[in-house]
Enzyme design. Structure first.
Site, short mmCIF file in Angstrom:
data_model
loop_
_atom_site.label_atom_id
_atom_site.label_comp_id
_atom_site.label_asym_id
_atom_site.label_seq_id
_atom_site.Cartn_x
_atom_site.Cartn_y
_atom_site.Cartn_z
N HIS A 10 89.65 53.24 8.79
CA HIS A 10 89.01 51.93 8.93
C HIS A 10 89.63 51.11 10.06
O HIS A 10 90.83 50.84 10.05
CB HIS A 10 89.11 51.12 7.64
CG HIS A 10 88.24 49.90 7.63
ND1 HIS A 10 86.92 49.94 7.28
CD2 HIS A 10 88.51 48.62 7.97
CE1 HIS A 10 86.40 48.72 7.38
NE2 HIS A 10 87.34 47.90 7.81
N ASP A 12 88.40 47.62 12.68
CA ASP A 12 87.39 46.59 12.90
C ASP A 12 87.33 46.10 14.34
O ASP A 12 86.97 44.94 14.59
CB ASP A 12 87.67 45.40 11.98
CG ASP A 12 87.07 45.58 10.59
OD1 ASP A 12 85.85 45.76 10.49
OD2 ASP A 12 87.84 45.53 9.61
N GLU A 109 80.39 48.39 6.85
CA GLU A 109 81.25 47.71 5.89
C GLU A 109 80.46 46.64 5.15
O GLU A 109 80.43 45.48 5.55
CB GLU A 109 82.48 47.11 6.58
CG GLU A 109 83.50 46.58 5.58
CD GLU A 109 84.78 46.11 6.23
OE1 GLU A 109 85.78 45.96 5.49
OE2 GLU A 109 84.80 45.87 7.45
N HIS A 136 81.10 44.06 0.61
CA HIS A 136 82.25 43.47 1.29
C HIS A 136 82.74 42.36 0.36
O HIS A 136 82.99 42.60 -0.81
CB HIS A 136 81.90 42.99 2.69
CG HIS A 136 83.12 42.61 3.48
ND1 HIS A 136 83.42 41.31 3.81
CD2 HIS A 136 84.14 43.35 3.96
CE1 HIS A 136 84.57 41.26 4.47
NE2 HIS A 136 85.03 42.49 4.57
N HIS A 182 86.59 47.19 -1.32
CA HIS A 182 85.91 45.90 -1.50
C HIS A 182 85.03 45.84 -2.74
O HIS A 182 84.61 44.76 -3.14
CB HIS A 182 85.08 45.49 -0.28
CG HIS A 182 85.87 45.02 0.89
ND1 HIS A 182 86.51 43.80 0.89
CD2 HIS A 182 86.14 45.60 2.09
CE1 HIS A 182 87.14 43.65 2.05
NE2 HIS A 182 86.95 44.72 2.78
N HIS A 203 90.09 51.71 2.87
CA HIS A 203 91.25 50.86 3.25
C HIS A 203 91.67 50.03 2.04
O HIS A 203 91.40 48.85 1.95
CB HIS A 203 90.95 50.01 4.48
CG HIS A 203 89.75 49.11 4.38
ND1 HIS A 203 88.48 49.55 4.11
CD2 HIS A 203 89.62 47.75 4.56
CE1 HIS A 203 87.64 48.53 4.11
NE2 HIS A 203 88.31 47.43 4.38
N ASP A 272 93.20 49.29 8.69
CA ASP A 272 92.48 48.00 8.77
C ASP A 272 92.89 47.18 9.98
O ASP A 272 92.79 45.95 9.97
CB ASP A 272 92.68 47.19 7.49
CG ASP A 272 91.58 46.16 7.24
OD1 ASP A 272 90.56 46.20 7.95
OD2 ASP A 272 91.75 45.31 6.35
#
Length: 341
Positions: A10, A12, A109, A136, A182, A203, A272
């Site tokens: 993961h 971002d 995500e 999420h 999540h 993650h 992450d």
């Protein structure tokens, strides 16, 4: 790590590209950018051979323009990974295994990105998406989040609706990893009992070490073991130390605990980076992964265990799913061993 280049579950970076550069790659140096935690130079220094990049849009886009925004995030990931010679976009486990570059895999995500549409899910698959987190920080109409930040679709005792089960069924059929990071524990529990394919927490860390609801309690770890899935440990300080003061040792504690409960073969790394703000001392960016591996070696983790954590465990899980055509598939165990070796 040279022998077993890391696959991280993961990252971002695509979110940062949208926030700071409006997805204009010409305004961003992906080779060397100290403002973010991720660039090609530091990915190479961290021995990263594969990275799952998340297409993420805010929960405030739910029931509005989430699908369009997700398409734009998929587009920027595809361009980033096809326009730089050091990177390669892959859509199969074989492609991930054989790549000699930084192999890029696309995830979504948050299930709000499909707008409760199985056709949208299928079209995302056609664009190369191979994993999706069901939630999420907001509920969808069909699954519950671990967070309570948004009022969307609050309900009781309905962790995964019939449509939610249909989403899981379709992801199993297509060959998309169901990501439970999540998700609420009840949603995760329902999925682990319903899915016919291995799932992952892309993650998340161990609740027994840091009692944050984003982390995974031991009873869910045991269900994950039965499912054959994978937990990819998050590095975010608030999830590993329940504070902003964290170091490599406390991250390693999560690995040790999960290993004791379900074994090293169920563990990966999903740091992450560029999603969370605040990482442990010594693990500040994507160049720092070797510090964790050194710590685990000092704790007597074997080469076989670390090879699994670095990449082979992810390849094992994705072997069941990342197919060139969405066809039911159940490989022989001998084929699986041959594939990941």
């Amino acid at each position: 790590m040279t022998k077993y280049p890391l696959i991280d579950g993961h990252n971002d970076l695509a979110l940062r590209l949208r926030m700071h550069f409006k997805n204009k790659l010409s305004n961003f140096s992906i080779h060397d950018n100290s403002n973010f935690a991720t660039d090609i130079r530091r990915l190479a220094a961290g021995h990263v051979g594969g990275q799952v990049f998340a297409a993420y849009v805010l929960c405030t886009a739910q029931d509005k323009d989430a699908v369009r925004l997700t398409l734009e995030q998929i587009d920027v990931i595809r361009r980033m990974c096809t326009e730089n010679p050091e990177m390669e976009l892959v859509t199969t486990a074989e492609g991930m295994r054989n790549s000699t570059k930084i192999a890029c895999l696309i995830s979504i995500e948050g299930g709000h990105s499909i707008d409760s549409s199985l056709p949208a899910l299928r079209m995302f698959y056609q664009l190369g998406v191979r994993s999706m987190a069901l939630t999420h920080n907001c509920n969808t109409p069909w699954a519950e989040s671990s967070a309570s930040l948004y009022p969307n679709y609050q309900r009781k005792n309905n962790s995964l609706t019939d449509f939610g089960k249909a989403v899981v069924n379709e992801m199993n059929r297509l060959g998309m990893l169901v990501d439970l990071s999540h998700s609420s524990w009840e949603t995760a529990r329902s999925v682990l009992k319903h899915s016919t394919a291995p799932v992952l927490f892309s993650h998340s860390s161990a609740y027994a070490i840091c009692n944050n609801v984003r982390n995974i309690p031991d009873d869910l770890l045991l269900l994950l073991k039965e499912n054959g899935g994978l937990i990819m440990v998050n590095f975010y300080s608030s999830f590993v130390a329940c504070s902003h003061n964290a170091n490599v040792s406390i991250v390693a504690d999560h690995f040790d605990h999960i290993k004791r409960v379900i074994g090293a073969e169920s563990i990966g790394i999903g740091a992450d980076y560029d999603g969370a703000q605040g990482f442990p001392k010594g693990l500040e960016d994507v160049s720092k992964y070797p510090a964790l591996i050194e710590e685990l070696i000092s704790r007597n983790w074997t080469e076989e265990e670390l090879a699994g954590v670095l990449r082979l465990n992810f390849l094992r899980v994705s072997f069941y799913l990342f197919l060139k055509t969405p066809t039911p598939f159940c490989p022989a165990l001998s084929d699986l061993h041959s594939f990941i070796s």
